[in-house]
Design an enzyme around this catalytic site. Structure first.
Site, PDB file in Angstrom:
ATOM      1  N   ASN A   1     -51.887 -30.003 -20.571  1.00 28.80           N
ATOM      2  CA  ASN A   1     -50.516 -29.622 -20.227  1.00 28.80           C
ATOM      3  C   ASN A   1     -50.522 -28.225 -19.615  1.00 28.80           C
ATOM      4  O   ASN A   1     -51.567 -27.571 -19.567  1.00 28.80           O
ATOM      5  CB  ASN A   1     -49.589 -29.721 -21.447  1.00 28.80           C
ATOM      6  CG  ASN A   1     -50.025 -28.791 -22.564  1.00 28.80           C
ATOM      7  OD1 ASN A   1     -49.986 -27.578 -22.423  1.00 28.80           O
ATOM      8  ND2 ASN A   1     -50.462 -29.376 -23.672  1.00 28.80           N
TER       9      ASN A   1
ATOM     10  N   LYS B   1     -68.764 -40.957 -16.202  1.00 33.74           N
ATOM     11  CA  LYS B   1     -67.579 -40.717 -15.373  1.00 33.74           C
ATOM     12  C   LYS B   1     -66.915 -42.059 -15.012  1.00 33.74           C
ATOM     13  O   LYS B   1     -67.600 -42.987 -14.579  1.00 33.74           O
ATOM     14  CB  LYS B   1     -68.011 -39.973 -14.109  1.00 33.74           C
ATOM     15  CG  LYS B   1     -66.842 -39.430 -13.334  1.00 33.74           C
ATOM     16  CD  LYS B   1     -67.304 -38.652 -12.119  1.00 33.74           C
ATOM     17  CE  LYS B   1     -66.153 -38.519 -11.166  1.00 33.74           C
ATOM     18  NZ  LYS B   1     -66.560 -38.554  -9.770  1.00 33.74           N
TER      19      LYS B   1
END
Ligand code: CTP
Length: 402
Positions: free
Chosen positions: A211, A290
């Site tokens: 955030n 990934k």
């Protein structure tokens, strides 16, 4: 809200080091934050910076000699000693430190320090060998014994080409020390635990859910608590901020790590400030490799993180002398109703609510506009302030100064 040095008379005692030029900037910074500044220079200091420079900067005559009395009735060393709230001896040379340590009164600065009941802050600056010499170290020990605050010099390349401790600290460190010296130490003996910053919940080795929290509000809460004498433990998610001086920093990344670090220290804390923007959810699994872009869409399954503050609120009920809990709430609507609900639900003593829809308040910016609610139904609407001023206002309510 008064500026931090408002109504403070600060006397800068400058002695003969090349670092004297740096104090010119400090004078400006002090004035910008409300201080009335005067300067006293030793004879050696005037070889490095002209008294005219400090006279122009301070708007006051620069004092140098015990005997250069303009007004027949004034006794400079007594007048200056009495009227100063704080004396900043910077740069403090080995010679000046020795004078102060031995109580000599053979120049104006030494006589003022001897005659004063003001807070004394000393910033040593000299060649590193001179600083590390047993005589200087012994003198510094004495100054500390007298109750003077002696700042650690910084290490680095010196004007003489040698490298080691002996440089003046940066202004941020000095400013912090001055505020601490001028603040009542109401939190002395208390341990304050502060959480700050965002948490990051990893998706794969390179990606995470996070955030926009910068950590500034929590870091300011930590800095101000330290200035009021607390031992401060700052548990921080990833930020770009330097930890405030004197604060113990514990770095964490995820909400779960923060949970562990906070809960483990619950018993040691007298006050807990939860300013961190904790992620409410985390990916149910972290890919060890990934994640590849297969297909047009991708689903993400999330699991709820434990609510740290709510856990603390519940733990509080089991303790005969529980810590004070201060929460933060980021809201976009129904500020007061949601804030009061969180205060009750999480069993808090205070909650600071900020409106994250306002551009000048909340995430990422330097300012905040907070509404502080307390458990007894009290409400304080703070104006738009810097995050440091907001922290100062919150602490002053918490400490009970209204
Ligand atoms: N908090 C916490 N642990 C969580 C979530 C929040 O400790 N898992 C704390 C925050 O540090 C803050 C307070 O709870 O002090 C309120 O955070 P906020 O995100 O505004 O509220 P939530 O309780 O998460 O409620 P919601 O997101 O539904 O508004």
């Amino acid at each position: 809200m008064a500026a931090v040095f408002e109504n403070k008379n600060i006397l800068c005692g400058i002695s003969g080091s090349i670092a004297a030029y740096k104090v010119c900037d400090w004078v400006r910074s002090l004035q910008k934050e409300g201080a009335e500044v005067k300067a006293v220079m030793t004879r050696a200091a005037t070889k490095f910076v002209s008294p005219l420079t400090f006279a122009a900067l301070t708007g006051n005559p620069v004092y140098g000699s015990m005997f250069a009395v303009r007004d027949e009735e004034s006794i400079p060393h007594i007048t200056l000693a009495r009227e100063s709230d704080l004396i900043l001896v910077a740069p403090a040379t080995a010679q000046t430190i020795a004078r102060l340590a031995h109580g000599f009164a053979d120049d104006l600065l030494a006589a003022i320090v001897l005659a004063s009941e003001a807070k004394i802050v000393v910033c040593p600056a000299m060649n590193c060998k001179m600083y590390l010499h047993a005589a200087t170290q012994e003198n510094i020990r004495k100054l500390k014994e007298y109750g003077y605050l002696v700042l650690e010099p910084e290490c680095g390349m010196m004007a003489c080409g040698e490298e080691g401790p002996g440089r003046l600290p940066e202004w941020v460190q000095v400013r912090d020390a001055l505020i601490k010296a001028l603040s009542a130490q109401e939190l002395a003996g208390k341990t304050v635990l502060v959480t700050a910053g965002p948490t990051e919940e990893p998706l794969d080795p390179v990606r995470f859910l996070g955030n926009r929290s910068s950590g500034k509000m929590g870091y300011a809460m930590a800095a101000v608590a330290r200035q009021h004498g607390a031992r401060v433990i700052l548990i921080s998610g990833p930020t770009r901020l330097a930890p405030p001086p004197g604060v113990e920093l514990i770095d964490v990344r995820t909400a779960e790590q923060m949970y562990q670090e906070v809960v483990d220290r619950f018993d040691a804390a007298d006050i807990i400030v939860k300013a961190a923007a904790v992620s409410d959810f985390r990916p149910t699994r972290m890919s060890a490799t990934k994640i590849k872009k297969n297909g047009e869409n991708m689903g993400l399954e999330l699991a709820r993180n434990r609510d740290i503050l709510q856990t603390l609120g519940a733990m509080k009920q089991q303790k005969p002398t529980p810590p004070l809990l201060i929460g933060f709430a980021a809201e976009s609507d129904n500020l007061l109703a949601y804030g009061r609900e969180k205060l009750e639900k999480k069993n808090l003593d205070f909650i600071a609510i900020n409106d994250i829809t306002a551009a000048d308040s909340g995430f990422g910016v330097d300012t905040n506009r907070v509404i502080l609610l307390d458990r007894k139904g009290g409400q304080t609407n703070l104006p738009l302030l810097s995050k440091e001023e907001t922290a100062r206002a919150i602490w002053s309510r918490v400490i009970g100064k209204g």
